[in-house]
Design a protein around this motif. Structure first.
Motif, mmCIF file in Angstrom:
data_model
loop_
_atom_site.group_PDB
_atom_site.id
_atom_site.type_symbol
_atom_site.label_atom_id
_atom_site.label_comp_id
_atom_site.label_asym_id
_atom_site.label_seq_id
_atom_site.Cartn_x
_atom_site.Cartn_y
_atom_site.Cartn_z
ATOM 1 N N ASP A 35 -2.582 1.390 3.175
ATOM 2 C CA ASP A 35 -1.753 1.587 1.977
ATOM 3 C C ASP A 35 -0.337 1.042 2.109
ATOM 4 N N LEU A 36 0.351 1.328 3.223
ATOM 5 C CA LEU A 36 1.722 0.851 3.362
ATOM 6 C C LEU A 36 1.754 -0.616 3.802
ATOM 7 N N LEU A 56 5.437 5.758 -1.348
ATOM 8 C CA LEU A 56 4.871 4.425 -1.499
ATOM 9 C C LEU A 56 5.220 3.802 -2.853
ATOM 10 N N ARG A 57 5.695 4.631 -3.760
ATOM 11 C CA ARG A 57 6.026 4.152 -5.105
ATOM 12 C C ARG A 57 7.069 3.033 -5.008
ATOM 13 N N PHE A 58 6.761 1.884 -5.612
ATOM 14 C CA PHE A 58 7.670 0.740 -5.485
ATOM 15 C C PHE A 58 9.035 1.050 -6.083
ATOM 16 N N ALA A 98 -0.304 -3.008 3.314
ATOM 17 C CA ALA A 98 -0.634 -3.945 2.243
ATOM 18 C C ALA A 98 0.565 -4.138 1.320
ATOM 19 N N ARG A 99 1.256 -3.047 1.020
ATOM 20 C CA ARG A 99 2.421 -3.159 0.141
ATOM 21 C C ARG A 99 3.544 -3.959 0.802
ATOM 22 N N GLU A 100 3.774 -3.661 2.079
ATOM 23 C CA GLU A 100 4.823 -4.400 2.793
ATOM 24 C C GLU A 100 4.503 -5.884 2.831
ATOM 25 N N THR A 103 5.659 -12.348 -0.788
ATOM 26 C CA THR A 103 6.132 -12.870 -2.070
ATOM 27 C C THR A 103 7.568 -13.353 -1.935
ATOM 28 N N GLY A 108 11.434 -1.702 -2.278
ATOM 29 C CA GLY A 108 11.116 -2.498 -1.091
ATOM 30 C C GLY A 108 12.299 -3.238 -0.515
ATOM 31 N N ALA A 120 2.666 -7.551 0.749
ATOM 32 C CA ALA A 120 2.794 -8.129 -0.587
ATOM 33 C C ALA A 120 4.255 -8.448 -0.894
ATOM 34 N N ALA A 121 5.136 -7.460 -0.658
ATOM 35 C CA ALA A 121 6.555 -7.677 -0.975
ATOM 36 C C ALA A 121 7.141 -8.767 -0.079
#
Lengths: 424, 176
Positions: A224-225, A25-27, A227-229, A235, A32, A231-232
């Motif tokens: 967890d994943l 998960l680390r950016f 939300a990150r997806e 944006t 991404g 966000a990237a």
């Protein structure tokens, strides 16, 4: 009864596993980039049909329809800008994604097939970009299309036939446009969708993103994943939409078969290639070098030990130093060769293919082979590190070629300073 | 994917006679029919593409362009003939040579540079002499030319098909 909203979220979740290893998960592992590419494809598939409603795929009507689209249709210019920007950013992102895969050793056993699928996707993205570039049928499009079609003529044995086939007639014209249009709106998107799905699925089958250890903590995909997806992706989409307000997609004068623009430049992702065309014999620039390069990339994952240890950038803690030095060497060599070639007269003799084909090819092969031996024997580097160094070297050299092509070539493709006037 | 497929084909195979002759025959028949369908698609696609080229051939008529009278062109001069999309080069010895402006490297239109006495290509920097010979690469072939004749002091060029050549020969130019 659960609503269809539930099934839609289920579909999105279905593309993911239930949980993922925490370290993936680390950016800064992946930046991404794959997700960004998917987001941009989404934007392209949304705006494409809008443009298709107004675009007329004929040599007579294409340019006018693009003019109407950009001047009269509400949000027409905006939609076209989003499409063009997304496509250009996608080309860049896909290249970076490939580099990321290389530097984190993500093409080793278990991911070999996906590397090949990824290479095909790269080719498809560039082809989709380029065919789209040709559709407005302006000066940019017409001459890029002419150059591309003529390049095919240098393919050994079937070159002439291939050229006629793609040109769809005696001259670049309606048949050529029809070919590129069909590729752009039907064949390439369909193949892209299929291969992208396959690409994702192969990542899942390999156990998710590349990582260094096994048996570590896993985190649930939701949230967890996801939300990150989100966000990237959101944006990036927001950035593209904002940029599309201020950056207009290029549209030159109507295509004029009697006059090439001076200088006539390729789109940025082919500028490195165009720079090589200035220096090498066409058969080598168009056929030999691309085929050798592509073959090397295809064979790469099947060479034992060619992939770096998985999941660690540059293979080890200090690995970036070797990559940086290789990049520097590649950039310096490319710049030196381009400058030196200014003083070598362009050979017009029948032996040009030796001077500007065979000898540079042999010299490059000797250089890369020598570098490999020096790194593995003398420098005590692993095979994977040597491979990384050589690929970084080549990529940096191509980047310098592209930069020279984009900013340092003026009228008649002579070397000039950027913005000295007359540049495209 | 292959695993699941195996599982699906195996199940009924276990119930009936494994790999019977009839099953094998039908499987081959399916494969054959599939190939036939693919071949038909290819033929249809190819005929679509070929018809396009043939249609264009029919449209084409012999395009003879009258460039002008002989005395309009000074020896050692190059004139663009926009009507026929070619350059008429009058060589220093008085011969006429109609040159295609398409660069032999990758097809961009060359322009005539009066000062430097050469044709220059804006795309990849090739240069050609007034007779179309390569001065600097990357082009490897001289400019193509069109058959030209002089009738009653008038220069006529057949601008329909450009002729390839590997070098300049004096008989490519037409003289009085």
């Amino acid at each position: 009864m659960h609503s269809s909203r539930r099934s839609l979220t289920s579909l999105v979740l279905h593309l993911h596993p239930q949980s993922v290893p925490a370290s993936t998960l680390r950016f800064t592992l992946s930046f991404g980039l794959g997700g960004m590419a998917a987001t941009l494809m989404g934007l392209l598939f949304l705006t494409g049909p809008l443009l298709l409603l107004l675009y007329q795929p004929s040599a007579e009507g294409a340019y006018d329809s693009v003019l109407v689209l950009t001047r009269e249709v509400p949000f027409g210019r905006f939609a076209r800008n989003i499409h063009s920007l997304s496509a250009n950013i996608l080309a860049g992102i896909v290249l970076l994604h490939g580099l990321r895969t290389l530097f984190t050793g993500a093409f080793g056993p278990g991911r070999r097939l996906n590397w090949i699928v990824g290479l095909f996707l790269l080719v498809l993205v560039l082809a989709a970009n380029f065919t789209g570039y040709l559709l407005p049928w302006d000066q940019l499009a017409y001459w890029a299309g002419t150059i591309c079609v003529n390049m095919l003529g240098y393919v050994p044995l079937c070159g002439g036939g291939l050229m006629e086939f793609v040109r769809g007639g005696k001259e670049v014209g309606p048949g050529t446009l029809a070919n590129f249009f069909t590729l752009h709106v039907a064949i390439l998107p369909a193949v892209l969708l299929v291969l992208t799905a396959w690409h994702f699925w192969l990542v899942r089958r390999a156990g998710g993103l590349v990582r260094s250890g096994d048996g570590e903590a896993r985190l649930p995909v939701k949230p967890d994943l996801i939300a990150r997806e989100a966000a990237a992706g959101l944006t990036l989409a927001a950035c593209v939409l904002l940029l599309a307000i201020v950056i207009d997609a290029p549209l030159l004068a109507r295509a004029n078969p009697a006059l090439s623009p001076n200088p006539a430049k390729a789109p940025w992702y082919f500028q490195g290639f165009q720079e090589i065309l200035l220096h090498l014999d066409p058969a080598f620039a168009v056929f030999v070098w691309p085929v050798l390069g592509a073959a090397a990339l295809v064979v790469l994952p099947f060479v034992p030990g060619a992939a770096l240890p998985p999941g660690v950038w540059f293979g080890a803690k200090g690995g970036w130093k070797l990559a940086a030095w290789s990049a520097l060497a590649g950039a310096a060599l490319a710049a030196a060769v381009i400058l030196a070639d200014e003083f070598i007269p362009g050979a017009a003799s029948p032996g040009a293919w030796i001077m500007r084909g065979l000898i540079p090819t042999a010299a490059l092969a000797a250089l890369l082979g020598g570098a490999y031996v020096a790194l593995t024997r003398g420098g005590k580097r692993s095979r994977a590190q040597a491979v990384m160094a050589i690929l970084t070297f080549a990529f940096a050299a191509m980047t310098v070629c592209a930069i020279v092509g984009i900013w340092f070539r003026g009228p008649l493709m002579r070397l000039t300073w950027p913005f000295a006037g007359g540049g495209a | 994917m292959s695993k699941r497929k195996n599982a699906m084909t195996k199940e009924p195979a276990d119930k009936t006679a494994p790999d019977s002759g009839r099953r094998r025959f039908l499987n081959r028949l399916w494969a054959l029919l599939g190939l036939a369908a693919a071949a038909e698609l290819c033929v249809i696609g190819a005929s679509f593409l070929v018809s396009r080229a043939r249609r264009e051939d029919r449209d084409k008529d012999a395009a003879v362009v009258i460039a002008g009278t002989v005395d309009q062109f000074k020896p050692g001069s190059v004139t663009a003939i926009p009507k026929g999309r070619f350059f008429l080069s009058r060589l220093p010895d008085g011969g006429f040579l109609a040159l295609s402006p398409a660069c032999t490297h990758l097809g961009c239109m060359v322009t005539w540079d009066e000062k430097q006495n050469r044709f220059a290509c804006p795309c990849h920097g090739s240069a050609f002499s007034a007779a179309g010979e390569v001065l600097t690469g990357p082009a490897s072939r001289p400019l193509d030319y069109y058959p030209t004749r002089i009738e009653n002091g008038v220069v006529k060029t057949d601008a329909s098909t450009a002729l390839r050549r590997s070098g300049f020969e004096p008989d490519q130019a037409v003289r009085m």
